[in-house]
Motif scaffolding. Structure first.
Motif, short mmCIF file in Angstrom:
data_model
loop_
_atom_site.label_atom_id
_atom_site.label_comp_id
_atom_site.label_asym_id
_atom_site.label_seq_id
_atom_site.Cartn_x
_atom_site.Cartn_y
_atom_site.Cartn_z
N THR A 148 0.86 -1.19 0.00
CA THR A 148 0.00 0.00 0.00
C THR A 148 0.89 1.23 0.00
N THR A 149 0.33 2.37 -0.36
CA THR A 149 1.14 3.59 -0.36
C THR A 149 1.60 3.95 1.05
N SER A 150 0.76 3.68 2.05
CA SER A 150 1.16 4.01 3.43
C SER A 150 2.31 3.12 3.90
N ASP A 151 2.35 1.87 3.46
CA ASP A 151 3.49 1.01 3.78
C ASP A 151 4.74 1.44 3.02
N LEU A 152 4.56 1.79 1.76
CA LEU A 152 5.72 2.14 0.93
C LEU A 152 6.38 3.44 1.39
N ILE A 153 5.61 4.36 1.96
CA ILE A 153 6.25 5.57 2.46
C ILE A 153 7.08 5.24 3.70
N LYS A 154 6.70 4.22 4.45
CA LYS A 154 7.53 3.76 5.57
C LYS A 154 8.88 3.25 5.05
N PHE A 155 8.83 2.49 3.96
CA PHE A 155 10.07 1.99 3.35
C PHE A 155 10.91 3.15 2.83
N ASN A 156 10.25 4.09 2.14
CA ASN A 156 10.91 5.27 1.61
C ASN A 156 11.64 6.02 2.72
N ASN A 157 10.96 6.29 3.82
CA ASN A 157 11.54 7.07 4.91
C ASN A 157 12.69 6.32 5.59
N ALA A 158 12.53 5.00 5.74
CA ALA A 158 13.60 4.21 6.36
C ALA A 158 14.85 4.20 5.48
N LEU A 159 14.65 4.10 4.16
CA LEU A 159 15.79 4.07 3.25
C LEU A 159 16.55 5.38 3.27
N PHE A 160 15.84 6.50 3.19
CA PHE A 160 16.52 7.79 3.09
C PHE A 160 16.91 8.38 4.45
N ASN A 161 16.53 7.70 5.52
CA ASN A 161 17.01 8.07 6.86
C ASN A 161 18.06 7.08 7.36
N PHE A 162 18.60 6.28 6.44
CA PHE A 162 19.73 5.38 6.69
C PHE A 162 19.41 4.29 7.72
N LYS A 163 18.14 3.86 7.77
CA LYS A 163 17.77 2.77 8.66
C LYS A 163 17.92 1.41 7.98
N LEU A 164 18.00 1.42 6.65
CA LEU A 164 18.17 0.18 5.90
C LEU A 164 19.57 0.06 5.32
N LEU A 165 20.14 1.18 4.93
CA LEU A 165 21.49 1.19 4.34
C LEU A 165 22.32 2.30 4.97
N LYS A 166 23.61 2.07 5.03
CA LYS A 166 24.52 3.14 5.43
C LYS A 166 24.55 4.20 4.34
N LYS A 167 24.94 5.41 4.69
CA LYS A 167 25.00 6.50 3.72
C LYS A 167 25.87 6.13 2.54
N GLU A 168 27.01 5.50 2.80
CA GLU A 168 27.91 5.13 1.70
C GLU A 168 27.23 4.17 0.72
N SER A 169 26.46 3.23 1.26
CA SER A 169 25.77 2.26 0.40
C SER A 169 24.64 2.93 -0.37
N LEU A 170 23.92 3.84 0.30
CA LEU A 170 22.84 4.55 -0.38
C LEU A 170 23.39 5.43 -1.49
N ASP A 171 24.51 6.09 -1.24
CA ASP A 171 25.13 6.93 -2.27
C ASP A 171 25.51 6.08 -3.48
#
Length: 224
Positions: A130-153
């Motif tokens: 759902t969109t409400s679940d996907l925004i949770k994923f979005n926020n976790a990814l860009f707040n470095f809860k899933l990946l380190k900054k170096e990996s996200l970059d």
């Protein structure tokens, strides 16, 4: 390797969609359909291929000693509270799941998706959400809860066809955005995240009547 997506576009209704009409486990898909010789040298040509994501999913299964579904649930969905997300299966009844409908130029009306085992897409896109679940994923990814900054970059560094690791990066000067699309006949999704604005657009659809990328771009022009 050879592209596993052997049937596309106008041939979808006439010829079906390859091996997806038969049930397979992920390891069997990788062994049977994703283990051919290289077609192009790495880094020389962009050719989107679902099989590459299936190989990555199988690598995770071997590393963790668990199924891809178990890894997905335990490492991402449960920790992030994504209670309305998971892998689709022919053998599950998922409450509230929308039926996808498809139309091409040969039809004057929508029809349900042709029969297929969507779970065969596995790590390449056999999810519901759902969109409400996907925004949770979005926020976790860009707040470095899933990946380190170096990996996200690294994930967001574009290569051939502006493609990074699983996402496209469009740098249009004023707005630099990450794009990710999902499309299995009538089931469609788009996810835009603006890297210099901290704005995200997520759209899910159960038909292919609208170009969701264009729709998201119109929203961009309205809000940015």
């Amino acid at each position: 390797m050879k592209n596993t997506d052997t049937v596309k576009g106008p041939n979808f209704l006439k010829h079906g969609i390859g091996f997806y009409h038969f049930p397979y486990e992920l390891k069997d898909i990788v062994n049977k359909f994703c283990s051919n010789d290289l077609v192009n040298e790495q880094g020389t040509k962009f050719d989107y291929n679902n099989g590459e994501y299936m190989i990555l999913g199988r690598i995770l299964e071997v590393i963790y000693g668990r199924t891809f579904e178990e890894i997905l649930n335990n490492e991402i969905l449960i920790p992030l509270g994504m209670q309305n997300s998971g892998l689709i299966s022919q053998y599950k009844v998922i409450k509230g799941l929308a039926t996808p409908y498809y139309k091409d130029k040969s039809l004057d009306h929508l029809i349900p998706n042709i029969p297929m085992y969507v779970e065969d897409f596995s790590a390449a896109g056999a999810m519901y959400s759902t969109t409400s679940d996907l925004i949770k994923f979005n926020n976790a990814l860009f707040n470095f809860k899933l990946l380190k900054k170096e990996s996200l970059d690294e994930l967001l560094t574009p290569g051939l066809d502006d493609y990074g690791y699983s996402v496209w990066i469009r740098d249009e000067g004023k707005h630099k955005r990450m794009e990710r699309y999902g499309r299995i006949a009538g089931a469609n999704a788009v996810w835009f995240h603006y890297l210099n604005k901290d704005v995200s657009i997520i759209i899910l659809s159960n038909t292919n009547l609208t170009d969701l990328g264009d729709y998201a771009s119109r929203i961009e022009r309205a809000i940015l």
